[in-house]
Design a protein around this motif. Sequence first.
Motif, PDB file in Angstrom:
ATOM      1  N   ASP A  28      69.792  58.593  28.838  1.00 54.48           N
ATOM      2  CA  ASP A  28      69.369  57.189  28.771  1.00 54.48           C
ATOM      3  C   ASP A  28      68.583  56.923  27.488  1.00 54.48           C
ATOM      4  O   ASP A  28      68.748  55.871  26.855  1.00 54.48           O
ATOM      5  N   PHE A  29      67.743  57.874  27.127  1.00 52.32           N
ATOM      6  CA  PHE A  29      66.952  57.722  25.898  1.00 52.32           C
ATOM      7  C   PHE A  29      67.848  57.696  24.667  1.00 52.32           C
ATOM      8  O   PHE A  29      67.736  56.812  23.809  1.00 52.32           O
ATOM      9  N   LEU A  30      68.764  58.652  24.587  1.00 52.49           N
ATOM     10  CA  LEU A  30      69.675  58.701  23.443  1.00 52.49           C
ATOM     11  C   LEU A  30      70.599  57.484  23.423  1.00 52.49           C
ATOM     12  O   LEU A  30      70.917  56.953  22.352  1.00 52.49           O
ATOM     13  N   GLY A  31      71.012  57.039  24.600  1.00 47.13           N
ATOM     14  CA  GLY A  31      71.858  55.848  24.680  1.00 47.13           C
ATOM     15  C   GLY A  31      71.136  54.615  24.162  1.00 47.13           C
ATOM     16  O   GLY A  31      71.740  53.766  23.486  1.00 47.13           O
TER      17      GLY A  31
ATOM     18  N   LYS B 109      54.053  66.390  29.566  1.00 49.44           N
ATOM     19  CA  LYS B 109      53.725  65.104  28.952  1.00 49.44           C
ATOM     20  C   LYS B 109      54.910  64.144  28.942  1.00 49.44           C
ATOM     21  O   LYS B 109      54.897  63.137  28.246  1.00 49.44           O
ATOM     22  N   GLY B 110      55.927  64.463  29.725  1.00 48.06           N
ATOM     23  CA  GLY B 110      57.105  63.608  29.770  1.00 48.06           C
ATOM     24  C   GLY B 110      58.102  63.981  28.686  1.00 48.06           C
ATOM     25  O   GLY B 110      58.101  65.097  28.162  1.00 48.06           O
ATOM     26  N   LEU B 111      58.945  63.035  28.324  1.00 45.55           N
ATOM     27  CA  LEU B 111      59.998  63.283  27.337  1.00 45.55           C
ATOM     28  C   LEU B 111      59.389  63.525  25.954  1.00 45.55           C
ATOM     29  O   LEU B 111      58.499  62.785  25.511  1.00 45.55           O
ATOM     30  N   VAL B 112      59.876  64.570  25.280  1.00 47.48           N
ATOM     31  CA  VAL B 112      59.397  64.916  23.941  1.00 47.48           C
ATOM     32  C   VAL B 112      60.593  64.981  22.995  1.00 47.48           C
ATOM     33  O   VAL B 112      61.606  65.605  23.311  1.00 47.48           O
ATOM     34  N   VAL B 113      60.454  64.345  21.837  1.00 47.13           N
ATOM     35  CA  VAL B 113      61.508  64.332  20.820  1.00 47.13           C
ATOM     36  C   VAL B 113      61.034  65.133  19.607  1.00 47.13           C
ATOM     37  O   VAL B 113      59.859  65.069  19.236  1.00 47.13           O
ATOM     38  N   TYR B 114      61.967  65.876  18.997  1.00 44.25           N
ATOM     39  CA  TYR B 114      61.652  66.603  17.763  1.00 44.25           C
ATOM     40  C   TYR B 114      62.503  66.028  16.634  1.00 44.25           C
ATOM     41  O   TYR B 114      63.712  65.821  16.782  1.00 44.25           O
TER      42      TYR B 114
ATOM     43  N   PHE C  55      55.714  62.646  21.307  1.00 37.72           N
ATOM     44  CA  PHE C  55      55.495  62.525  22.740  1.00 37.72           C
ATOM     45  C   PHE C  55      55.860  61.105  23.176  1.00 37.72           C
ATOM     46  O   PHE C  55      55.123  60.155  22.920  1.00 37.72           O
ATOM     47  N   VAL C  56      57.015  60.986  23.825  1.00 42.86           N
ATOM     48  CA  VAL C  56      57.542  59.684  24.227  1.00 42.86           C
ATOM     49  C   VAL C  56      57.071  59.301  25.630  1.00 42.86           C
ATOM     50  O   VAL C  56      56.853  58.126  25.930  1.00 42.86           O
ATOM     51  N   GLY C  57      56.920  60.288  26.491  1.00 42.11           N
ATOM     52  CA  GLY C  57      56.524  59.996  27.858  1.00 42.11           C
ATOM     53  C   GLY C  57      57.700  59.502  28.680  1.00 42.11           C
ATOM     54  O   GLY C  57      58.851  59.854  28.418  1.00 42.11           O
ATOM     55  N   ASN C  58      57.434  58.650  29.646  1.00 41.17           N
ATOM     56  CA  ASN C  58      58.482  58.167  30.546  1.00 41.17           C
ATOM     57  C   ASN C  58      58.573  56.641  30.509  1.00 41.17           C
ATOM     58  O   ASN C  58      57.566  55.951  30.600  1.00 41.17           O
ATOM     59  N   GLY C  59      59.795  56.134  30.366  1.00 40.20           N
ATOM     60  CA  GLY C  59      60.038  54.693  30.423  1.00 40.20           C
ATOM     61  C   GLY C  59      59.653  53.941  29.163  1.00 40.20           C
ATOM     62  O   GLY C  59      59.158  54.520  28.193  1.00 40.20           O
ATOM     63  N   GLU C  60      59.937  52.636  29.169  1.00 40.37           N
ATOM     64  CA  GLU C  60      59.671  51.727  28.042  1.00 40.37           C
ATOM     65  C   GLU C  60      60.277  52.260  26.737  1.00 40.37           C
ATOM     66  O   GLU C  60      59.665  52.192  25.676  1.00 40.37           O
ATOM     67  N   TYR C  61      61.475  52.771  26.820  1.00 39.99           N
ATOM     68  CA  TYR C  61      62.094  53.418  25.661  1.00 39.99           C
ATOM     69  C   TYR C  61      62.332  52.459  24.498  1.00 39.99           C
ATOM     70  O   TYR C  61      62.167  52.828  23.336  1.00 39.99           O
ATOM     71  N   GLU C  62      62.715  51.238  24.799  1.00 35.08           N
ATOM     72  CA  GLU C  62      63.044  50.303  23.732  1.00 35.08           C
ATOM     73  C   GLU C  62      61.840  50.072  22.806  1.00 35.08           C
ATOM     74  O   GLU C  62      61.982  50.087  21.585  1.00 35.08           O
ATOM     75  N   ARG C  63      60.673  49.859  23.405  1.00 33.92           N
ATOM     76  CA  ARG C  63      59.466  49.642  22.603  1.00 33.92           C
ATOM     77  C   ARG C  63      59.109  50.892  21.801  1.00 33.92           C
ATOM     78  O   ARG C  63      58.810  50.822  20.603  1.00 33.92           O
ATOM     79  N   LYS C  64      59.184  52.038  22.438  1.00 31.58           N
ATOM     80  CA  LYS C  64      58.794  53.290  21.788  1.00 31.58           C
ATOM     81  C   LYS C  64      59.765  53.678  20.668  1.00 31.58           C
ATOM     82  O   LYS C  64      59.358  54.218  19.641  1.00 31.58           O
TER      83      LYS C  64
ATOM     84  N   LEU D 217      53.478  58.408  21.416  1.00 33.53           N
ATOM     85  CA  LEU D 217      53.859  57.018  21.701  1.00 33.53           C
ATOM     86  C   LEU D 217      53.592  56.633  23.156  1.00 33.53           C
ATOM     87  O   LEU D 217      54.042  55.578  23.606  1.00 33.53           O
ATOM     88  N   ARG D 218      52.837  57.423  23.874  1.00 32.39           N
ATOM     89  CA  ARG D 218      52.700  57.209  25.311  1.00 32.39           C
ATOM     90  C   ARG D 218      51.766  56.068  25.686  1.00 32.39           C
ATOM     91  O   ARG D 218      51.784  55.600  26.813  1.00 32.39           O
TER      92      ARG D 218
END
Length: 256
Positions: free
Chosen positions: A171-174, A196-201, A210-219, A244-245
């Motif tokens: 969902d995040f990549l999409g 810490k939830g979803l983490v992107v490198y 550190f992205v965390g969970n949800g609100e992907y569009e804003r982050k 970005l949490r």
Amino acid sequence: MRNKNPNETFFRQLFVMGSWCLILYLAWFVGKSYKIWLSDSKIFSIKQIEVSGNNLLSRKEILELGGLSAKVSIWQVNLKKVTKKITSNPFIEELHIERSFPNVLRVVLKEKHPIALLNFEGKFFCIDQEGLVFPSPYGKLYDLPVLSGNFRGGVVVGKKVGGKLVRQGLDFLGSILEKRPELYSQISEVAVGRPKGLVVYTNKGGIPVFVGNGEYERKICYLEAILKKLIQNGDFQQVQYIDLRFRGQVVVGMRA
């Protein structure tokens, strides 16, 4: 005025009806003969089957799926049935097949495409946005973000991978591909199921985000803006992490 002879009228009508019957029979006979000629004529025997757009599937696999052969007349190929057979394969997204007279068939494919490399127990599998697992040709490397996490279950080529963690990463990549496609190439790994939830490198510098969970569009919007600024200023080496949490703020940790 001379009255019409009833017999004369009858025979005239009979003659007209007979003439029409003869014309219809001749038209039917000519049409049938023409159809037989089209079917049996060697002019229309398939000499070439062109296949394009295939990467995951070989030409041989596609021909076998569609039951296509160069031994028949081009007229004997039921395009609708062939299309249905080939698109039954889970890796085919679209297909167009057409006759190119007198003796060539053209098959144009659009295959589904992977968006991530799933790291499952140390082995890598290409998957698309729906979690469909693709075959990975030997020796071929894919320039795709890695999706990592403590995934459970199994992985089968041609089937979809389930699970909440896989769905979260996809969902995040999409969202990135839909909203910020340029950012997609700057991501090397998406790790899910972390404390810490979803983490992107990032590709450049391997910076953890550190992205965390949800609100992907804003982050995602924030992340793209930050990376642009870091590239412009050449500050990648000084950044230790990006967080970005927290709503309304972005934390950038710098190295001492």
